[in-house]
Design a protein around this motif. Structure first.
Motif, short mmCIF file in Angstrom:
data_model
loop_
_atom_site.label_atom_id
_atom_site.label_comp_id
_atom_site.label_asym_id
_atom_site.label_seq_id
_atom_site.Cartn_x
_atom_site.Cartn_y
_atom_site.Cartn_z
N ALA A 1 49.24 31.86 45.08
CA ALA A 1 50.40 31.50 44.26
C ALA A 1 50.19 30.17 43.55
N ALA A 2 49.43 29.28 44.18
CA ALA A 2 49.13 27.98 43.59
C ALA A 2 47.89 28.06 42.68
N ARG A 3 47.43 29.27 42.40
CA ARG A 3 46.28 29.54 41.52
C ARG A 3 44.97 28.98 42.09
N ARG A 4 44.90 28.87 43.38
CA ARG A 4 43.66 28.46 44.05
C ARG A 4 42.97 29.74 44.55
N HIS A 5 42.59 30.58 43.58
CA HIS A 5 42.12 31.94 43.87
C HIS A 5 40.82 31.99 44.66
N GLU A 6 39.91 31.08 44.40
CA GLU A 6 38.65 31.10 45.15
C GLU A 6 38.88 30.78 46.62
N LEU A 7 39.75 29.81 46.88
CA LEU A 7 40.07 29.47 48.26
C LEU A 7 40.82 30.62 48.93
N HIS A 8 41.76 31.24 48.20
CA HIS A 8 42.48 32.41 48.70
C HIS A 8 41.49 33.51 49.09
#
Length: 142
Positions: free
Chosen positions: A23-30
């Motif tokens: 949701a915070a646009r931290r897609h790689e970490l997600h």
């Protein structure tokens, strides 16, 4: 067995920070967190299955319970296995497809389906943890 149960009980809560990362646009970490949780869950299932087999199978393990052969416990075991298997397949497919479709520009065309299936997997993990806990209590506590 106890370690696997603790892992499954904690898993739904451990998934939530991963959702917040997306949701915070931290897609790689997600992606990394969710893949690690999937891997951890898979190893926990394999360890649990090995433990069950080494103890003579589910029937032998449930034999110590006064409720071991109650129809409700057998039914719960079947429901638990069905939910757990379906959840694992859905999560494995989601991880595989998401890794293949991961793009620099996110969310992409797969984003809506990814969120929908992610929620379904999460509910499946919750249902698996709940039914597994009930089985544990029915087989080893009562």
């Amino acid at each position: 067995m106890d370690l696997a149960l603790v892992t499954f009980i904690l898993l739904p809560g451990l998934m939530v920070p991963g959702f917040r990362m997306a949701a915070a646009r931290r897609h790689e970490l997600h992606r990394s967190v969710q893949t690690a949780l999937f891997g951890t869950m898979t190893v926990a299932v394999l360890v649990l299955e090995a433990d069950i087999r080494l103890q003579g199978g589910s029937k032998a393990m449930l034999g110590g319970s006064g409720f071991a052969y109650a129809a409700a416990l057998k039914g719960l075991l079947l429901v638990h296995v069905a939910i757990a298997f379906a959840t694992w397949i859905a999560w494995a497919a989601l991880v595989f497809l998401s890794r293949r479709r991961f793009r620099a520009t996110l969310p992409g065309s797969f984003g809506k389906a990814h969120r929908t299936w992610g929620r379904r997997v999460w509910f499946g993990v919750i249902a698996t943890a709940s039914t597994g806990t009930l089985l544990y209590v029915g087989a080893f506590v009562l």
